[in-house]
Motif scaffolding. Structure first.
Motif, PDB file in Angstrom:
ATOM      1  N   CYS A 114       0.850  -1.200   0.000  1.00 20.97           N
ATOM      2  CA  CYS A 114       0.000   0.000   0.000  1.00 20.97           C
ATOM      3  C   CYS A 114       0.886   1.252   0.000  1.00 20.97           C
ATOM      4  O   CYS A 114       1.915   1.296   0.673  1.00 20.97           O
ATOM      5  CB  CYS A 114      -0.905  -0.008   1.231  1.00 20.97           C
ATOM      6  SG  CYS A 114      -1.978  -1.442   1.286  1.00 20.97           S
ATOM      7  N   CYS A 117       1.886   3.103   3.440  1.00 21.78           N
ATOM      8  CA  CYS A 117       2.299   2.263   4.571  1.00 21.78           C
ATOM      9  C   CYS A 117       3.795   2.005   4.514  1.00 21.78           C
ATOM     10  O   CYS A 117       4.303   1.550   3.491  1.00 21.78           O
ATOM     11  CB  CYS A 117       1.525   0.947   4.535  1.00 21.78           C
ATOM     12  SG  CYS A 117       2.105  -0.261   5.750  1.00 21.78           S
ATOM     13  N   GLY A 120       4.668  -1.525   3.832  1.00 20.09           N
ATOM     14  CA  GLY A 120       4.474  -1.816   2.406  1.00 20.09           C
ATOM     15  C   GLY A 120       5.651  -1.334   1.571  1.00 20.09           C
ATOM     16  O   GLY A 120       6.062  -1.999   0.615  1.00 20.09           O
ATOM     17  N   GLU A 167       0.402  -8.589   6.255  1.00 16.91           N
ATOM     18  CA  GLU A 167      -1.003  -8.836   5.947  1.00 16.91           C
ATOM     19  C   GLU A 167      -1.353 -10.216   6.511  1.00 16.91           C
ATOM     20  O   GLU A 167      -0.957 -11.242   5.944  1.00 16.91           O
ATOM     21  CB  GLU A 167      -1.206  -8.774   4.414  1.00 16.91           C
ATOM     22  CG  GLU A 167      -2.536  -9.298   3.903  1.00 16.91           C
ATOM     23  CD  GLU A 167      -3.757  -8.755   4.654  1.00 16.91           C
ATOM     24  OE1 GLU A 167      -3.938  -7.532   4.730  1.00 16.91           O
ATOM     25  OE2 GLU A 167      -4.531  -9.582   5.170  1.00 16.91           O
TER      26      GLU A 167
HETATM   27 FE1  SF4 Z   1      -1.011  -2.536   3.114  1.00 18.70          FE
HETATM   28 FE2  SF4 Z   1       0.573  -4.477   4.016  1.00 18.70          FE
HETATM   29 FE3  SF4 Z   1       0.759  -2.032   5.036  1.00 18.70          FE
HETATM   30 FE4  SF4 Z   1      -1.403  -3.533   5.565  1.00 18.70          FE
HETATM   31  S1  SF4 Z   1       0.721  -3.932   6.174  1.00 18.70           S
HETATM   32  S2  SF4 Z   1      -1.384  -1.370   4.998  1.00 18.70           S
HETATM   33  S3  SF4 Z   1      -1.621  -4.617   3.604  1.00 18.70           S
HETATM   34  S4  SF4 Z   1       1.211  -2.660   2.913  1.00 18.70           S
END
Ligand code: SF4
Ligand code: SAH
Length: 391
Positions: A114, A117, A120, A167
């Protein structure tokens, strides 16, 4: 050596049976490990010496090596654990007046990528195993109990949220046994309503979770339509919003709570206009009939926590309030998440333990800067326009 932290009670009973021991011995062992925090079999004096010796030859109770502990001025504690191979994951303890929540990681890095994030941005290294997921709770529960001088039976952690790095529904096989131990009365005894899996929307696994281990569900929405969500949460291209909403509706049938929490990270000029809030209302109405909408979901607005490589900004407070007001007036209970532990980079989306990126996702993201066109004169909200280029 088998790490017993990764076994739920049924698996531990099967293991004990393979050593010629009855189930009630497994229950005793499980209680020693999770309720007493014991790692040394020699300590477990009500187990027969022969059994303890058998255990010592085959199994361990192995926590994660602690790298650092940081305490925030607001009481939040962030632990960084070594998971080998140059990777580290973070766990965050968040005390409040009447309860405490532990935010647990499920992967070293995350493959979803993402935009907003920091996990991410780090890319993905590997899944944690069930023992490594549970070890975070095992450590935190007993660490906090000891530091607060709690008596046996007094609980340090009341809620677990799978909202750390990773995730969780892309690490399903390890997640489920860890959840089962969190829930088990012989271990942590947390109620299903107090264990939350947060997902960016892995639709088939939402359905499986409902069958295997229904706990509270939080879905990271972040956008009211596919065009924007495709850009913010790349997984949306695989599981678009209509499929995600249908899986949420199915989950509600079995969920321990009668609502799903939608998380929505507020990004300045990207997803924070009142028009987008109205679009969200239309989207979630599909979750139930009109009269059920009010209880079928809640919104949790998360002010974006910036990190250097994101190129994004936090929505101004008044914009978050205006957005929340539209949702509230539409009959949806909406809260704004308090930012905790930001002085130690422990707030949502700032978790960035060391990750040996195997996917080079960060380099790819840095080559695609996000462009945000701010409207000229607030508060003409409708004029907000955003362009987030597709990878
Ligand atoms: Fe996205 Fe992974 Fe961050 Fe959750 S942990 S917001 S799924 S990048
Ligand atoms: N992978 C799961 C759980 C971990 S992220 C998920 O995406 O749901 C936990 C929450 O923090 C998610 O809602 C996520 O969208 C949010 N988040 C991620 N980065 C953030 C940031 N920089 N600021 C605020 N919230 C963020």
């Amino acid at each position: 050596m088998l790490n017993l932290l990764g076994l739920d009670l049924d698996a531990l009973a099967a293991f004990c049976e393979s050593l010629g021991e009855k189930r009630f011995r497994a229950v005793q062992l499980y209680r020693w490990i999770h309720q007493r925090g014991a790692a040394d079999f020699a300590q477990m004096t009500d187990l027969a010496k022969a059994f303890r010796e058998k255990l010592a030859g085959r199994a361990v109770v192995s926590g994660l090596p602690l790298l650092t502990e940081q305490a925030s001025a607001d009481g939040t504690i962030k632990w960084l654990f070594d998971v080998g191979g140059g990777n580290a994951v973070e766990t965050v303890y968040i005390p409040e007046a009447d309860r405490a929540t532990l935010c647990v990681s499920s992967q070293a890095g995350c493959a979803v990528g993402c935009r907003f994030c920091s996990t991410g941005h780090q890319g993905f290294s590997r899944n944690l195993d069930a023992g490594e997921i549970l070890a975070q709770l095992w450590f935190a529960e007993h660490r906090v109990r000891a530091s607060r001088g709690l008596k046996p039976g007094e609980r340090a952690i009341d809620n677990v949220v799978m909202m750390g790095m990773g995730e969780p529904l892309q690490n399903y096989a390890a997640l489920v046994p860890a959840l089962k131990t969190m829930l088990d009365d012989h271990a942590y005894g947390l109620s299903r309503r107090r264990v939350t899996v947060s997902t960016s929307g892995v639709v088939p696994m939402i359905d499986r979770l409902m069958q295997d281990c229904p706990v509270a569900l939080a879905v990271s929405l972040h956008a009211p339509n596919n065009a924007l969500r495709d850009q913010l949460v790349p997984l949306n291209r695989k599981y678009p919003l209509d499929e995600l909403m249908q899986s949420c509706a199915r989950y509600l049938a079995a969920a321990p709570r009668d609502f799903i929490t939608f998380e929505y990270c507020m990004l300045d000029g990207v997803n924070d206009s009142p028009q987008q809030a109205r679009e969200l209302l239309d989207l979630v109405r599909g979750l139930g009939d009109e009269s059920r909408t009010a209880v079928a979901c809640k919104f949790n607005l998360i002010p974006f926590n910036p990190f250097p490589a994101s190129g994004l900004r936090r929505s101004p407070r008044e914009r978050v309030l205006a957005f929340g007001q539209v949702l509230n007036e539409g009959g949806i209970v909406t809260t704004i998440r308090k930012t905790r532990g930001d002085d130690i980079d422990a707030a949502c989306g700032q978790l960035a333990g060391e990750v040996q990126d195997r996917t080079q996702v960060d380099q790819r993201m840095r080559r695609q800067p996000v462009t945000v066109h701010r409207r000229a004169a607030p508060p003409s909200f409708a004029a907000a326009s955003t362009e987030v280029p597709r990878p």
